[in-house]
Design a protein around this motif. Structure first.
Motif, PDB file in Angstrom:
ATOM      1  N   SER A  47       0.925  -1.052   0.140  1.00 55.80           N
ATOM      2  CA  SER A  47       0.083  -0.078   0.045  1.00 55.80           C
ATOM      3  C   SER A  47       0.991   1.265  -0.105  1.00 55.80           C
ATOM      4  O   SER A  47       2.039   0.966   0.521  1.00 55.80           O
ATOM      5  N   GLU A  48       0.339   2.404  -0.495  1.00 57.23           N
ATOM      6  CA  GLU A  48       1.222   3.619  -0.272  1.00 57.23           C
ATOM      7  C   GLU A  48       0.292   4.798  -0.020  1.00 57.23           C
ATOM      8  O   GLU A  48      -0.902   4.888  -0.290  1.00 57.23           O
ATOM      9  N   GLN A  49       1.120   5.888   0.270  1.00 63.45           N
ATOM     10  CA  GLN A  49       0.506   7.198   0.667  1.00 63.45           C
ATOM     11  C   GLN A  49       0.995   8.179   0.067  1.00 63.45           C
ATOM     12  O   GLN A  49       2.284   8.278   0.217  1.00 63.45           O
ATOM     13  N   ALA A  50       0.658   9.058  -0.848  1.00 64.21           N
ATOM     14  CA  ALA A  50       1.180  10.035  -1.406  1.00 64.21           C
ATOM     15  C   ALA A  50       1.482  11.224  -0.442  1.00 64.21           C
ATOM     16  O   ALA A  50       0.359  11.767   0.070  1.00 64.21           O
ATOM     17  N   LEU A  51       2.570  11.455  -0.311  1.00 56.73           N
ATOM     18  CA  LEU A  51       3.058  12.670   0.539  1.00 56.73           C
ATOM     19  C   LEU A  51       4.253  13.222   0.292  1.00 56.73           C
ATOM     20  O   LEU A  51       5.421  12.480   0.089  1.00 56.73           O
ATOM     21  N   ASP A  52       4.387  14.489   0.294  1.00 58.60           N
ATOM     22  CA  ASP A  52       5.678  15.128   0.089  1.00 58.60           C
ATOM     23  C   ASP A  52       6.267  15.491   1.180  1.00 58.60           C
ATOM     24  O   ASP A  52       5.896  16.267   2.228  1.00 58.60           O
ATOM     25  N   LEU A  53       7.333  14.678   1.405  1.00 58.48           N
ATOM     26  CA  LEU A  53       8.157  14.519   2.831  1.00 58.48           C
ATOM     27  C   LEU A  53       8.846  15.660   3.119  1.00 58.48           C
ATOM     28  O   LEU A  53       9.397  16.173   4.346  1.00 58.48           O
ATOM     29  N   SER A  54       9.015  16.755   2.157  1.00 59.70           N
ATOM     30  CA  SER A  54       9.534  17.768   2.509  1.00 59.70           C
ATOM     31  C   SER A  54       8.644  18.983   2.916  1.00 59.70           C
ATOM     32  O   SER A  54       9.107  20.075   3.557  1.00 59.70           O
ATOM     33  N   ASP A  55       7.478  18.451   2.884  1.00 58.69           N
ATOM     34  CA  ASP A  55       6.345  19.332   3.507  1.00 58.69           C
ATOM     35  C   ASP A  55       6.055  18.868   5.054  1.00 58.69           C
ATOM     36  O   ASP A  55       5.201  18.021   5.243  1.00 58.69           O
ATOM     37  N   LEU A  56       6.676  19.184   6.161  1.00 59.90           N
ATOM     38  CA  LEU A  56       6.688  18.668   7.482  1.00 59.90           C
ATOM     39  C   LEU A  56       5.453  18.847   7.960  1.00 59.90           C
ATOM     40  O   LEU A  56       4.700  18.189   8.858  1.00 59.90           O
ATOM     41  N   LEU A  63       0.342  12.121  10.186  1.00 54.95           N
ATOM     42  CA  LEU A  63       0.907  11.274  11.529  1.00 54.95           C
ATOM     43  C   LEU A  63      -0.549  11.264  12.461  1.00 54.95           C
ATOM     44  O   LEU A  63      -0.439  10.758  13.359  1.00 54.95           O
ATOM     45  N   ALA A  64      -1.181  12.554  12.411  1.00 54.87           N
ATOM     46  CA  ALA A  64      -2.149  12.830  13.503  1.00 54.87           C
ATOM     47  C   ALA A  64      -3.386  11.681  13.093  1.00 54.87           C
ATOM     48  O   ALA A  64      -4.134  11.800  13.971  1.00 54.87           O
ATOM     49  N   GLY A  65      -3.293  11.208  12.072  1.00 54.16           N
ATOM     50  CA  GLY A  65      -4.340  10.263  11.700  1.00 54.16           C
ATOM     51  C   GLY A  65      -4.247   8.994  12.074  1.00 54.16           C
ATOM     52  O   GLY A  65      -3.120   8.772  12.792  1.00 54.16           O
ATOM     53  N   VAL A  66      -4.725   7.843  11.576  1.00 53.57           N
ATOM     54  CA  VAL A  66      -4.706   6.730  11.941  1.00 53.57           C
ATOM     55  C   VAL A  66      -3.929   5.800  11.222  1.00 53.57           C
ATOM     56  O   VAL A  66      -3.621   4.499  11.579  1.00 53.57           O
ATOM     57  N   GLN A  67      -3.602   6.029   9.954  1.00 56.95           N
ATOM     58  CA  GLN A  67      -3.113   5.035   8.947  1.00 56.95           C
ATOM     59  C   GLN A  67      -1.695   4.477   9.369  1.00 56.95           C
ATOM     60  O   GLN A  67      -1.680   3.137   9.371  1.00 56.95           O
ATOM     61  N   LEU A  68      -0.998   5.234  10.010  1.00 55.38           N
ATOM     62  CA  LEU A  68       0.245   4.482  10.546  1.00 55.38           C
ATOM     63  C   LEU A  68       0.096   3.294  11.603  1.00 55.38           C
ATOM     64  O   LEU A  68       0.481   2.419  11.744  1.00 55.38           O
ATOM     65  N   ARG A  69      -0.764   3.975  12.830  1.00 59.43           N
ATOM     66  CA  ARG A  69      -1.075   3.115  13.664  1.00 59.43           C
ATOM     67  C   ARG A  69      -1.771   2.219  13.379  1.00 59.43           C
ATOM     68  O   ARG A  69      -1.581   0.823  13.860  1.00 59.43           O
ATOM     69  N   ASP A  70      -2.650   1.943  12.666  1.00 62.18           N
ATOM     70  CA  ASP A  70      -3.592   0.965  12.040  1.00 62.18           C
ATOM     71  C   ASP A  70      -2.711  -0.060  11.317  1.00 62.18           C
ATOM     72  O   ASP A  70      -2.803  -1.329  11.337  1.00 62.18           O
ATOM     73  N   PHE A  71      -1.621   0.431  10.437  1.00 64.90           N
ATOM     74  CA  PHE A  71      -0.802  -0.374   9.643  1.00 64.90           C
ATOM     75  C   PHE A  71      -0.119  -1.334  10.756  1.00 64.90           C
ATOM     76  O   PHE A  71       0.442  -2.348  10.463  1.00 64.90           O
TER      77      PHE A  71
END
Length: 242
Positions: A47-56, A63-71
């Motif tokens: 699975s993947e998440q579109a995210l510009d990691l230079s935009d902190l 990270l305030a959401g649940v996707q990482l914790r759920d994964f």
């Protein structure tokens, strides 16, 4: 095994994703660009998440959401690979530009440190959790024109050294240089102006002489070490000597 990988769309990141998915890992890729080929080839485990990691700010909102914790919630073993990075700005001090410096700091150093913190917070239940920062020889050897790139990679090395001293339960960490790999970044090095990067001829010769590792071979070597029992013993090593 659950794996979080940044910069999974091309080069070493794509090769790492393929290697680990081939070993049966469930992998979540984070990056500005997607990887349709991985989604096609590994529909059950990728699975993947579109995210510009230079935009902190965008990263912290995600990270305030649940996707990482759920994964990571049902993982007994988990891995974070901070692979995403950028070479620019290349050039002497005074020519680099504030916006380019800020973006490099965010992508190369800020995002990996933020993700490492979030990863550890979300994996307290794991018996085996591992973090690897993809570092560079430029972290340990200074190159004129690469002051920003080298400083950000050196920051990853120091972060790994300090975290290792904390001896957190079940956690191993290392900041590893993969060697000189034939990726788009190396093409960018060869395309740079010799006036901005005096080592230009040396890196061009590595390509001409066939001395660059392929992304697949570097990924296999990195994955073997990352998943092996010796991972973490060398906190700031070079894969070519491990």
């Amino acid at each position: 095994m659950k794996t979080l990988l940044t910069g999974h769309s091309r080069g070493l990141g794509d090769a790492l994703a393929r290697d680990l998915l081939g070993r049966g890992h469930h992998l979540l890729g984070l990056g500005r660009s997607g990887n349709a080929a991985l989604a096609h080839d590994f529909p059950q485990h990728f699975s993947e998440q579109a995210l510009d990691l230079s935009d902190l700010a965008a990263l912290t909102r995600w990270l305030a959401g649940v996707q990482l914790r759920d994964f990571l919630a049902d993982a007994d073993q988990a891995v974070l690979i901070n692979n995403a990075g950028m070479l620019q700005p290349v050039g002497p001090l005074g020519s680099q530009g504030d916006a380019d410096i800020a973006r490099a700091l965010a992508l190369n150093l800020g995002a990996p440190l933020i993700l490492a913190d979030a990863f550890v917070a979300a994996t307290g239940h794991c018996t085996d959790r591992r973090i690897v920062h993809i570092s560079s020889g430029a972290a340990r050897n200074a190159y004129a024109g690469w002051s920003v790139y080298g400083a950000t990679k050196a920051g990853l090395d120091q972060h790994a050294r300090a975290v290792a001293l904390e001896q957190l339960p079940g956690l191993r960490i290392a900041s590893l240089a993969p060697g000189v790999v034939d990726t788009d970044m190396q093409a960018e090095v060869r395309a740079s102006d010799a006036a901005d990067f005096p080592q230009h001829a040396r890196f061009a010769a590595l390509k001409a002489d066939g001395q660059l590792s392929t992304p697949a071979s570097a990924a296999r070597r990195l994955a073997d070490h990352l998943l092996g029992e010796r991972f973490g013993q060398s906190v700031d090593g070079d894969l070519r000597s491990l």
